[in-house]
Design an enzyme around this catalytic site. Structure first.
Site, PDB file in Angstrom:
ATOM      1  CG  ASP A  46      -0.332  -0.006   2.516  1.00  0.00           C
ATOM      2  OD1 ASP A  46       0.911  -0.043   2.593  1.00  0.00           O
ATOM      3  OD2 ASP A  46      -1.071   0.029   3.535  1.00  0.00           O
ATOM      4  CB  SER A  47       4.570   1.733  -0.117  1.00  0.00           C
ATOM      5  OG  SER A  47       4.776   0.605  -0.942  1.00  0.00           O
ATOM      6  CG  ASP A  85       0.343  -4.105   2.089  1.00  0.00           C
ATOM      7  OD1 ASP A  85       0.320  -4.891   3.040  1.00  0.00           O
ATOM      8  OD2 ASP A  85       1.035  -3.068   2.068  1.00  0.00           O
ATOM      9  CE  LYS A 115       3.310  -5.629   3.747  1.00  0.00           C
ATOM     10  NZ  LYS A 115       2.659  -4.637   4.650  1.00  0.00           N
ATOM     11  CD  GLU A 117       0.591  -1.482   7.801  1.00  0.00           C
ATOM     12  OE1 GLU A 117       0.138  -0.729   8.699  1.00  0.00           O
ATOM     13  OE2 GLU A 117       1.074  -1.063   6.739  1.00  0.00           O
ATOM     14  CD  GLU A 184       7.591   0.043   7.542  1.00  0.00           C
ATOM     15  OE1 GLU A 184       6.687  -0.732   7.174  1.00  0.00           O
ATOM     16  OE2 GLU A 184       7.727   1.199   7.089  1.00  0.00           O
TER      17      GLU A 184
END
Ligand code: KIV
Length: 284
Positions: A46-47, A85, A115, A117, A184
């Site tokens: 999502d960057s 993501d 992925k 978070e 991270e």
């Protein structure tokens, strides 16, 4: 052709002490080049909200955005593991919603894994997804989707309670079936301790060399951005200045009539010219 990378390959690489190289990718040509370079895994992160869409955080990124980019990436490659993501809130509302969203990334996007978070609170969700056949990469430490709650993009895990929470989280996520975990912005000593404690591989970004693998954001590592570059980045190319230089040459060529030249121009064949001749006269 080299064999496809799978979640099993990740585990085998950790056991063999081989480092995993992961890079973000958001489109077809980039994914193809990264595959050619031998990158083991591609993250449709999502960057993309920050480096492609020009947003100041990853929060505005939607599931449809990730899906759109995942399709381009999976269309391009056969060897690397493609991880999509789960964007902001797509894995928070309920286990059912998470299952449906992750399922779309796999079914419609062609991702091999997702992925997420978050910490120990995601353990049940991870377990359910893994049961359903969806491999999950966890992501702890600095979790950019929580930037507003964290108060900025700061290193995580400098204080005892924080590190204890992180250790509890990675243990719970591993037990729930996550096949890897991104660490991270975590101090190197903490990341190394986590890496030694887990049987699944850790993939670091700003977490030191003691992790089992590394991930970098494509635009940062290739110097393809004019925005903020994180301290942990290593720049391997200078694409931004190459592109500016090339575009300046083009502007100059257009201005001076150097472009298009004969090699980039289509001319009539003699017979065509003869037939059209009367129409080509300025006073026709
Ligand atoms: O979105 C992303 O690119 C990421 C990496 C920074 C790990 O989550």
């Amino acid at each position: 052709m080299a064999k496809s990378v799978t979640v099993r390959t990740f585990l085998n690489m950790k056991q063999a002490g081989e480092k995993i190289a992961m890079v973000t990718a958001y489109d077809y040509p980039t994914a193809k080049l990264l595959e050619e370079a031998g990158v083991h895994a591609l993250l449709v992160g999502d960057s993309l909200g920050m480096v492609v869409q020009g947003q100041s955080t990853t929060v505005p990124v939607t599931l449809d955005d990730i899906l759109y980019h995942t399709r381009m990436v999976t269309r391009a490659v056969t060897r690397p593991l493609v991880v999509a993501d789960m964007p902001f809130l797509s894995n928070q509302i309920s286990i059912e919603t998470t299952l449906r969203n992750a399922g779309r990334l796999m079914q419609e996007g062609g991702a091999h894994a997702v992925k997420m978070e978050g910490g120990a609170e995601l353990a049940d969700t991870v377990h359910r997804l893994v049961q359903a056949g969806i491999p999950v990469m966890a992501h702890v430490g600095l979790t950019p989707q929580s930037v507003h709650a964290l108060g900025g993009f700061a290193v995580q895990g400098r204080k005892l309670p924080e590190v204890e929470r992180m250790l509890d989280a990675v243990t719970a996520l591993e037990q729930s079936g996550a096949f890897a975990v991104v660490l991270e912005a975590v101090p190197a000593e903490v990341a190394e301790a986590i890496t030694k404690r887990l049987t699944i591989p850790t993939i670091g970004i700003g977490a030191g060399a003691g992790c089992d693998g590394q991930v970098l954001v494509f635009h940062d590592m290739m110097g393809y951005t004019s925005g903020y570059i994180p301290k942990h980045n290593k720049q391997y190319a200078t694409l931004a200045s190459t592109i500016v230089q090339a575009a300046k040459s083009y502007v100059q060529d257009v201005a001076t009539g150097q472009f298009p030249g004969p090699d980039q121009t289509v001319y009539l064949k003699p017979a065509e010219r003869a037939e059209l001749e009367p129409l080509l006269q300025p006073n026709h």
